[in-house]
Scaffold this motif. Structure first.
Motif, mmCIF file in Angstrom:
data_model
loop_
_atom_site.group_PDB
_atom_site.id
_atom_site.type_symbol
_atom_site.label_atom_id
_atom_site.label_comp_id
_atom_site.label_asym_id
_atom_site.label_seq_id
_atom_site.Cartn_x
_atom_site.Cartn_y
_atom_site.Cartn_z
ATOM 1 N N GLY A 155 -28.924 77.888 71.085
ATOM 2 C CA GLY A 155 -28.698 77.366 69.810
ATOM 3 C C GLY A 155 -27.538 75.993 69.962
ATOM 4 N N GLN A 156 -26.882 76.026 71.234
ATOM 5 C CA GLN A 156 -26.050 74.859 71.301
ATOM 6 C C GLN A 156 -26.597 73.687 71.966
ATOM 7 O OE1 GLN A 156 -22.273 76.016 73.268
ATOM 8 N NE2 GLN A 156 -22.251 77.927 72.160
ATOM 9 N N LEU A 157 -27.830 74.052 72.569
ATOM 10 C CA LEU A 157 -28.475 72.895 73.305
ATOM 11 C C LEU A 157 -29.476 71.956 72.096
ATOM 12 C CD1 LEU A 157 -29.949 74.681 76.424
ATOM 13 C CD2 LEU A 157 -28.102 73.082 76.317
ATOM 14 N N LYS A 158 -29.711 70.792 72.619
ATOM 15 C CA LYS A 158 -30.758 69.855 71.597
ATOM 16 C C LYS A 158 -31.999 70.660 71.698
ATOM 17 C CE LYS A 158 -33.117 65.478 71.674
ATOM 18 N NZ LYS A 158 -33.260 64.237 72.326
ATOM 19 N N GLN A 159 -32.436 70.943 70.525
ATOM 20 C CA GLN A 159 -33.617 71.677 70.041
ATOM 21 C C GLN A 159 -34.940 70.920 70.426
ATOM 22 O OE1 GLN A 159 -33.172 75.230 69.188
ATOM 23 N NE2 GLN A 159 -31.621 74.473 70.256
ATOM 24 N N THR A 160 -35.228 70.860 71.618
ATOM 25 C CA THR A 160 -36.215 70.266 72.150
ATOM 26 C C THR A 160 -37.516 71.706 71.907
ATOM 27 O OG1 THR A 160 -36.157 71.177 74.264
ATOM 28 C CG2 THR A 160 -35.395 68.894 73.793
ATOM 29 N N PRO A 161 -38.833 71.281 72.163
ATOM 30 C CA PRO A 161 -39.689 72.282 71.665
ATOM 31 C C PRO A 161 -39.683 73.285 73.040
ATOM 32 C CG PRO A 161 -40.909 70.361 71.282
ATOM 33 C CD PRO A 161 -39.435 70.108 71.819
ATOM 34 N N VAL A 162 -39.250 73.071 74.152
ATOM 35 C CA VAL A 162 -39.319 74.207 75.133
ATOM 36 C C VAL A 162 -37.831 74.996 74.841
ATOM 37 C CG1 VAL A 162 -38.756 74.441 77.641
ATOM 38 C CG2 VAL A 162 -40.408 72.898 76.961
ATOM 39 N N VAL A 163 -36.696 74.455 74.423
ATOM 40 C CA VAL A 163 -35.499 74.964 74.283
ATOM 41 C C VAL A 163 -35.775 76.070 73.112
ATOM 42 C CG1 VAL A 163 -33.094 74.810 73.222
ATOM 43 C CG2 VAL A 163 -33.934 73.530 75.141
ATOM 44 N N ALA A 164 -36.511 75.681 71.927
ATOM 45 C CA ALA A 164 -36.869 76.493 70.705
ATOM 46 C C ALA A 164 -37.815 77.688 71.363
ATOM 47 C CB ALA A 164 -37.454 75.533 69.637
ATOM 48 N N LEU A 165 -38.395 77.395 72.119
ATOM 49 C CA LEU A 165 -39.365 78.601 72.719
ATOM 50 C C LEU A 165 -38.413 79.557 73.536
ATOM 51 C CD1 LEU A 165 -42.044 80.154 73.110
ATOM 52 C CD2 LEU A 165 -42.215 78.536 74.992
ATOM 53 N N ASN A 166 -37.297 78.928 74.223
ATOM 54 C CA ASN A 166 -36.622 79.867 75.109
ATOM 55 C C ASN A 166 -35.645 80.683 74.294
ATOM 56 O OD1 ASN A 166 -37.871 79.169 77.706
ATOM 57 N ND2 ASN A 166 -36.343 77.484 77.840
ATOM 58 N N ARG A 167 -35.418 79.961 73.251
ATOM 59 C CA ARG A 167 -34.500 80.389 72.222
ATOM 60 C C ARG A 167 -35.152 81.886 71.435
ATOM 61 N NH1 ARG A 167 -32.856 79.644 66.600
ATOM 62 N NH2 ARG A 167 -30.822 80.407 66.157
ATOM 63 N N ALA A 168 -36.362 81.371 71.140
ATOM 64 C CA ALA A 168 -37.217 82.493 70.305
ATOM 65 C C ALA A 168 -37.296 83.743 71.079
ATOM 66 C CB ALA A 168 -38.674 81.905 69.982
ATOM 67 N N VAL A 169 -37.827 83.463 72.664
ATOM 68 C CA VAL A 169 -37.472 84.585 73.560
ATOM 69 C C VAL A 169 -36.383 85.383 73.407
ATOM 70 C CG1 VAL A 169 -37.707 85.535 76.005
ATOM 71 C CG2 VAL A 169 -39.166 83.647 75.046
ATOM 72 N N ALA A 170 -35.080 84.550 73.575
ATOM 73 C CA ALA A 170 -33.928 85.361 73.403
ATOM 74 C C ALA A 170 -33.781 86.256 72.150
ATOM 75 C CB ALA A 170 -32.869 84.272 73.582
ATOM 76 N N ILE A 171 -34.013 85.641 71.108
ATOM 77 C CA ILE A 171 -33.779 86.385 69.880
ATOM 78 C C ILE A 171 -34.803 87.438 69.805
ATOM 79 C CG2 ILE A 171 -34.405 86.059 67.412
ATOM 80 C CD1 ILE A 171 -33.462 83.173 67.450
ATOM 81 N N GLY A 172 -35.942 87.428 70.280
ATOM 82 C CA GLY A 172 -36.897 88.416 70.237
ATOM 83 C C GLY A 172 -36.399 89.495 71.017
ATOM 84 N N SER B 179 -45.622 70.673 69.004
ATOM 85 C CA SER B 179 -46.040 69.859 70.376
ATOM 86 C C SER B 179 -46.155 70.791 71.624
ATOM 87 C CB SER B 179 -44.830 68.804 70.720
ATOM 88 O OG SER B 179 -43.469 69.386 70.650
ATOM 89 N N LEU B 180 -46.085 72.025 71.550
ATOM 90 C CA LEU B 180 -46.116 73.013 72.669
ATOM 91 C C LEU B 180 -47.819 73.344 72.824
ATOM 92 C CD1 LEU B 180 -43.105 75.255 72.337
ATOM 93 C CD2 LEU B 180 -43.538 73.506 74.020
ATOM 94 N N VAL B 181 -48.586 72.785 72.067
ATOM 95 C CA VAL B 181 -49.810 73.186 72.323
ATOM 96 C C VAL B 181 -50.361 72.467 73.663
ATOM 97 C CG1 VAL B 181 -52.306 72.561 71.454
ATOM 98 C CG2 VAL B 181 -50.432 73.182 70.014
ATOM 99 N N GLY B 182 -51.155 73.493 74.290
ATOM 100 C CA GLY B 182 -51.538 73.239 75.891
ATOM 101 C C GLY B 182 -50.240 73.475 76.597
ATOM 102 N N TYR B 183 -49.252 74.101 76.430
ATOM 103 C CA TYR B 183 -47.792 74.634 77.334
ATOM 104 C C TYR B 183 -48.440 76.033 77.376
ATOM 105 C CZ TYR B 183 -43.253 75.540 79.056
ATOM 106 O OH TYR B 183 -42.055 75.748 79.808
ATOM 107 N N HIS B 184 -48.738 76.196 78.645
ATOM 108 C CA HIS B 184 -48.947 77.710 78.879
ATOM 109 C C HIS B 184 -48.189 78.787 78.625
ATOM 110 C CE1 HIS B 184 -46.639 77.456 82.567
ATOM 111 N NE2 HIS B 184 -46.581 78.766 82.844
ATOM 112 N N LEU B 185 -46.571 78.594 78.775
ATOM 113 C CA LEU B 185 -45.625 79.383 78.057
ATOM 114 C C LEU B 185 -45.642 80.004 76.878
ATOM 115 C CD1 LEU B 185 -42.611 78.591 80.611
ATOM 116 C CD2 LEU B 185 -44.466 80.535 80.872
ATOM 117 N N LEU B 186 -46.410 78.931 76.197
ATOM 118 C CA LEU B 186 -46.405 79.415 74.642
ATOM 119 C C LEU B 186 -47.277 80.658 74.441
ATOM 120 C CD1 LEU B 186 -45.672 78.788 71.565
ATOM 121 C CD2 LEU B 186 -47.351 77.410 71.555
ATOM 122 N N PRO B 187 -48.692 80.639 74.983
ATOM 123 C CA PRO B 187 -49.523 81.745 74.569
ATOM 124 C C PRO B 187 -48.903 83.003 75.639
ATOM 125 C CG PRO B 187 -50.723 79.887 76.025
ATOM 126 C CD PRO B 187 -49.341 79.436 75.334
ATOM 127 N N ALA B 188 -48.271 82.581 76.639
ATOM 128 C CA ALA B 188 -47.846 83.772 77.674
ATOM 129 C C ALA B 188 -46.662 84.586 76.885
ATOM 130 C CB ALA B 188 -47.512 83.277 78.948
#
Length: 232
Positions: A143-160, A179-188
């Motif tokens: 949450g302290q990092l700039k909330q790029t789409p990848v950071v937001a995904l990593n934060r979602a993982v941590a919260i989950g 903007s994460l459409v096409g990024y394999h770690l989103l469906p993974a």
């Protein structure tokens, strides 16, 4: 060395190049020498700029990641997740050095991105077992990092991981149209939360999407194994 008055404007680019160099070697076992060279240059930078906490933060980040290098792949080149890695084989001297560098940098009271990322890596590296991982702290650090789409995904993982897969899945689904459409770690990631919830048919569909998008053979093989597990 450039004159002192030019260092503030040049240092961020130097740090970014070193981290790119490190990651190129970290993700490709055949080019691991690049990571070693990045660490060597980062040590030199810390020596030349002892009052620059982000240089120390970057070196700490590299050391903490590099400490797990030998456990990330099996002898056959198969991907091993952080949760499944043999922590007794981690480079604990490297972890100690990384944590000490990070602590010294943070004491300066100016935490910036590399220091925050190193703090996240330290949470993983110092956990005795995967179950001991301080996921709430990791989520707070993201949450302290700039909330790029990848950071937001990593934060979602941590919260989950902290609050349960249902919570994580909702957060990941909120990111699905961005903007994460096409990024394999989103469906993974979505597949992993669905698997943890026992929703195997949906997990299988998400794993298939991830396999199609994966960028390396090791990732495709790992995701295919997961797909087979939820398809039985």
């Amino acid at each position: 060395m450039p004159p002192a008055h030019l260092l503030p404007e040049r240092t961020p680019a130097v740090l970014a190049v070193l981290y790119l160099l490190f990651n190129e070697g970290y993700t490709d076992p055949l080019r691991s020498g690049l990571s070693s060279e990045a660490i060597r240059l980062a040590r030199l930078l810390v020596h030349l700029m002892p009052d620059e906490p982000e240089a120390a933060g970057l070196l700490a980040l590299m050391l903490l990641h590099d400490a797990r290098r030998d456990t990330r792949l099996t002898a056959d080149g198969e991907l091993v997740t952080l949760e499944e890695q043999d922590r007794t084989r981690w480079d604990h001297a490297g972890i100690t050095e990384g944590v000490d560098l990070l602590d010294a940098a943070l004491r300066r009271g100016t935490p910036r991105p590399y220091q925050v990322q190193a703090a996240i890596a330290a949470c993983h590296a110092t956990a005795r077992t995967a179950a001991d991982t301080d996921w709430p702290q990791i989520a707070a650090l993201y949450g302290q990092l700039k909330q790029t789409p990848v950071v937001a995904l990593n934060r979602a993982v941590a919260i989950g991981m902290a609050d349960g897969p249902a919570v994580g899945l909702r957060l990941v689904d909120d990111l699905a149209a961005g903007s994460l459409v096409g990024y394999h770690l989103l469906p993974a990631t979505r597949a992993d939360f669905l698997r943890r919830l026992g929703r195997y048919a949906e997990a299988a569909a998400a794993y298939r999407d991830a396999v199609e998008l994966a960028g390396t053979d090791a990732e495709r093989r790992y995701l295919t194994r997961r797909l087979e597990e939820v398809s039985r």
